[in-house]
Write an enzyme that holds these catalytic residues in place. Structure first.
Site, PDB file in Angstrom:
ATOM      1  N   ASP A 320      15.211  38.943  29.414  1.00  0.00           N
ATOM      2  CA  ASP A 320      14.986  39.533  28.091  1.00  0.00           C
ATOM      3  C   ASP A 320      16.277  39.372  27.279  1.00  0.00           C
ATOM      4  O   ASP A 320      17.333  39.026  27.802  1.00  0.00           O
ATOM      5  CB  ASP A 320      14.575  41.010  28.228  1.00  0.00           C
ATOM      6  CG  ASP A 320      13.809  41.506  27.002  1.00  0.00           C
ATOM      7  OD1 ASP A 320      13.860  40.839  25.944  1.00  0.00           O
ATOM      8  OD2 ASP A 320      13.159  42.570  27.088  1.00  0.00           O
ATOM      9  N   GLU A 516      11.114  48.988  19.624  1.00  0.00           N
ATOM     10  CA  GLU A 516      12.070  49.345  20.676  1.00  0.00           C
ATOM     11  C   GLU A 516      13.164  50.276  20.171  1.00  0.00           C
ATOM     12  O   GLU A 516      13.680  50.097  19.074  1.00  0.00           O
ATOM     13  CB  GLU A 516      12.778  48.088  21.172  1.00  0.00           C
ATOM     14  CG  GLU A 516      11.887  47.038  21.742  1.00  0.00           C
ATOM     15  CD  GLU A 516      12.669  45.739  21.880  1.00  0.00           C
ATOM     16  OE1 GLU A 516      13.624  45.697  22.643  1.00  0.00           O
ATOM     17  OE2 GLU A 516      12.298  44.778  21.192  1.00  0.00           O
TER      18      GLU A 516
HETATM   19  C1  BGC Z   1      15.306  41.006  17.623  1.00  0.00           C
HETATM   20  C2  BGC Z   1      14.233  41.374  18.574  1.00  0.00           C
HETATM   21  C3  BGC Z   1      14.847  41.778  19.816  1.00  0.00           C
HETATM   22  C4  BGC Z   1      15.889  42.865  19.589  1.00  0.00           C
HETATM   23  C5  BGC Z   1      16.573  43.200  20.859  1.00  0.00           C
HETATM   24  C6  BGC Z   1      16.251  42.146  17.440  1.00  0.00           C
HETATM   25  O1  BGC Z   1      17.246  41.816  16.551  1.00  0.00           O
HETATM   26  O2  BGC Z   1      14.761  40.651  16.417  1.00  0.00           O
HETATM   27  O3  BGC Z   1      13.373  40.304  18.818  1.00  0.00           O
HETATM   28  O4  BGC Z   1      13.833  42.227  20.653  1.00  0.00           O
HETATM   29  O5  BGC Z   1      16.819  42.490  18.645  1.00  0.00           O
HETATM   30  O6  BGC Z   1      17.584  44.122  20.691  1.00  0.00           O
HETATM   31  C1  BGC Z   2      12.019  42.809  24.009  1.00  0.00           C
HETATM   32  C2  BGC Z   2      11.005  41.824  24.521  1.00  0.00           C
HETATM   33  C3  BGC Z   2      10.847  40.698  23.561  1.00  0.00           C
HETATM   34  C4  BGC Z   2      12.184  40.069  23.265  1.00  0.00           C
HETATM   35  C5  BGC Z   2      12.117  38.934  22.270  1.00  0.00           C
HETATM   36  C6  BGC Z   2      13.283  42.141  23.578  1.00  0.00           C
HETATM   37  O1  BGC Z   2      14.133  43.038  22.956  1.00  0.00           O
HETATM   38  O2  BGC Z   2      12.285  43.765  25.008  1.00  0.00           O
HETATM   39  O3  BGC Z   2       9.767  42.470  24.741  1.00  0.00           O
HETATM   40  O4  BGC Z   2       9.947  39.751  24.079  1.00  0.00           O
HETATM   41  O5  BGC Z   2      13.061  41.046  22.752  1.00  0.00           O
HETATM   42  O6  BGC Z   2      11.870  39.387  21.000  1.00  0.00           O
END
Ligand code: BGC
Ligand code: BGC
Length: 629
Positions: A320, A516
């Protein structure tokens, strides 16, 4: 007699002791070190359709002609925001991704044309075909004009695996049209604490439902295992994520630690993976979270010994977003340990170039055995061959008519309708007569972005106008259409003020989009501080207007007061771009007979406001018109 008795007793004890020592252990030994799995106690699964002699000899041939630089490149994935086509020519990376906030062109232009142009430019530059991955987690949700399906929690409430498979197939087609090959979906998390902000990405707290859906979504996205080259038939690679235990972190903290025992890890959190692997899932994403204090990205017992050996997973394991950098002793740009633990491809969005240099140096210094690199590269190339990336033809690409086609929109509307759960219907207020004069209130009533939630035209979602969803319909727009057709009327006032007193009010409110981290809660109580929505409900109630609440959210929230203040209460989850689905079920015909019944039932327990935590509605709960006399 006495001595004989004594010896009999002794031999019984000896026999018992022997039996105990020899019993087959299904649980982990008592002396288990924390965070170390015991593969023999896991069930088995088998990768379907990935390994065959023709594919393997093609991969062998490719690898025999690859330099160490090309091999190291294959195991690294960069984000489109941090790499140019020119750089991809010099650094033969295995994949690129578009992170949640990454857009294909300046000005956050997420049009299908911009995505396709980028995909083609990257592909043209890459010396070895790349995988282009994206979080298509409820439809191809980063593309303007794509069909946005309900988030997984709503699909869970629908309890319909065939529907999930059709959604997977539609999503794959909408991806293939703009040049993506790889969906970071489905999430197979089994959340145990709804305060986790990613709960809505999961189907259910029930492992059996997650398991049933896992196979369906993988088949939908990838096509049936062994059905041939996926890309040529409008399919993409799927990702089972996040392996494993992401839904079990303490207090529901994102990227936290799961203290589950190994039997619990297997029984609850691993169930979806068994089905996904059996369905031929091509990739598995490691979880940011830890198990018993050990980061999944560095856990060889779970990645190598359980996932690849015991579960027989023949695809590749992707890390990830900079997840490798969280392993002790690693940084985002240097981490042989992740590779050794079983990660096959680093997701190194921004630090990919230094990671490339460092990994190459570690290979040359012998810190990374050539055999481990070769195994990772073989797994990645196997997936590429299986997908059909080495065959130039892409018959689905550019077919703009597939995006939000009538067929896909109807599917999304069916899904949104099936996902609705009726929690209360006092006095059989619902369905409403189509002749009714209805006040439509609440700040979620006319906001397609709110209906779609996080992971929609951006990582956290939100900040959109209805015009950003040319294919979509708000809940209000759907109600207006249904009522106008039946001779009734819909008056929109988000604040609930009206000119003419309505016969009934539908109030649409709920959570604002999040993803998230930002979605994590300390309390599951809805609006614990200032209960703004409750005020609106109580005001309308004081005016003796029958009240229907439509609650938009990524999870159940404790909200007894709001439920008590409503005559009818509908959990609508995050239904996506087809807001008309709500009217289909809430508005009956001119005489008030239902046009569609409620079919959804809770796939999570719905908490009560009172402490200690208990359920107001248990898993499986859901009323219907048919069951109401
Ligand atoms: C990205 C996401 C990623 C996240 C992780 C963001 O800046 O756009 O895709 O999951 O950072 O911290
Ligand atoms: C997330 C994933 C995601 C990745 C790419 C991460 O922060 O946990 O689920 O696929 O970013 O965007």
């Amino acid at each position: 007699m006495v001595p004989l008795e004594k010896s009999t007793r002794q031999s019984v004890l000896v026999l018992l002791w022997c039996a105990l020592m020899m019993r087959p252990t299904s649980a982990a030994p008592l002396d288990a070190a924390p965070g170390v799995a015991h593969p023999a106690s896991w069930p088995r699964s088998h990768s379907a359709g990935l390994l065959d002699p023709a594919t393997e000899s093609r991969v062998t041939d490719l690898m025999s002609r690859m330099s160490p630089e090309q091999k190291v490149g294959q195991i690294i994935q960069a984000d489109i925001g941090h790499i140019t086509a020119e750089e991809l020519r010099r650094y033969p990376l295995g994949a690129v991704l578009a992170g949640g906030d990454s857009a294909p062109a300046a000005g956050a232009d997420r049009s299908p044309r911009a995505w396709l142009a980028l995909a083609r430019a990257l592909r043209a530059a890459a010396p070895i075909p790349i995988l282009f991955g994206i979080d298509a987690v409820h439809g191809n949700n980063a593309v303007r004009g794509a069909t946005i399906f309900p988030h997984n929690i709503g699909l869970g409430a629908a309890h319909d695996a065939a529907l999930v498979e059709r959604i997977g197939a539609a999503t794959a087609q909408e991806m293939a049209v703009v040049g993506f090959d790889w969906a970071f979906a489905p999430a197979l998390s089994v959340p145990q604490d709804l305060r986790w902000g990613r709960s809505y990405e999961s189907y259910s707290q029930d492992p059996a439902l997650v398991r049933r859906y896992a196979g369906a979504m993988v088949r939908g996205l990838q096509g049936a295992a062994d059905s041939g080259h996926a890309v040529q038939s409008g399919h993409v690679a799927a990702t089972a994520k996040h392996f494993v235990g992401d839904g079990g972190t303490r207090d529901g903290i994102d990227q936290g630690n799961s203290e589950a025992s190994e039997p619990e890890l297997i029984r609850v959190h691993a169930q979806g993976y068994l089905a996904a692997i059996d369905a031929g899932v091509m990739t598995v994403m490691a979880s940011f979270s830890s198990w018993q204090g050990s980061k999944l990205h560095g856990n060889a017992s779970l990645l190598n010994d359980v996932l690849k050996e015991r579960l027989g997973f023949d695809g590749f394991v992707v890390g990830d977003w900079n997840g490798h950098g969280q392993i002790a002793g690693c940084t985002n740009t240097s981490c042989a340990a992740a590779l050794m633990a079983g990660i096959d491809m680093f997701m190194a969005p921004d630090g990919w170039k230094e990671l490339f240099d460092n990994t190459l140096a570690q290979l040359r210094a012998g810190n990374i055995p050539a055999a481990r690199l070769d195994d990772a590269v073989r797994r990645i190339l196997r997936v590429k061959v299986k997908l059909g990336l080495f065959d130039a033809a892409r018959p689905w690409e550019g077919r703009a008519d597939v995006l939000a086609s009538n067929f896909h929109r109807a599917l999304a509307r069916d899904a949104a309708r099936e996902s609705l759960v009726l929690l209360k219907n006092a006095g059989a207020l619902l369905p409403l007569r189509a002749t009714a004069r209805v006040l439509v209130a609440g700040d979620g009533a006319d906001d397609i972005g709110r209906q779609c939630g996080g992971w929609t035209l951006g990582w956290q979602g939100g900040g959109h106008h209805n015009g950003d969803f040319p294919q979509g319909e708000s809940i209000y727009a759907g109600l207006r259409t249904a009522l106008a057709a039946g001779g009734g009327s819909a008056q929109l006032s988000t604040s609930g003020h009206y000119r003419e007193k309505p016969e009934v009010a539908i109030v649409v409110f709920g959570e604002r989009p999040y993803a998230e981290g930002a979605g994590d809660l300390r309390s599951i109580e809805y609006q614990p501080g200032e209960r703004r929505d409750l005020e609106l409900l109580l005001r309308l109630r004081a005016e003796h207007i029958p009240l229907v609440s439509v609650f938009l959210s990524g999870r159940p929230r404790a909200m007894d007061a709001e439920i008590d203040a409503s005559d009818a209460f509908v959990a609508a989850w995050l239904p996506g771009s087809e807001g008309g689905a709500i009217a289909d079920v809430l508005i009956g015909d001119a005489r008030g007979a239902a046009r569609h019944d409620f079919r959804g039932t809770l796939s999570f327990d719905w908490p009560a406001s009172a402490a200690p935590p208990r359920s107001r509605f248990a898993l499986g709960y859901g009323l219907s018109y048919a069951a109401t006399p």
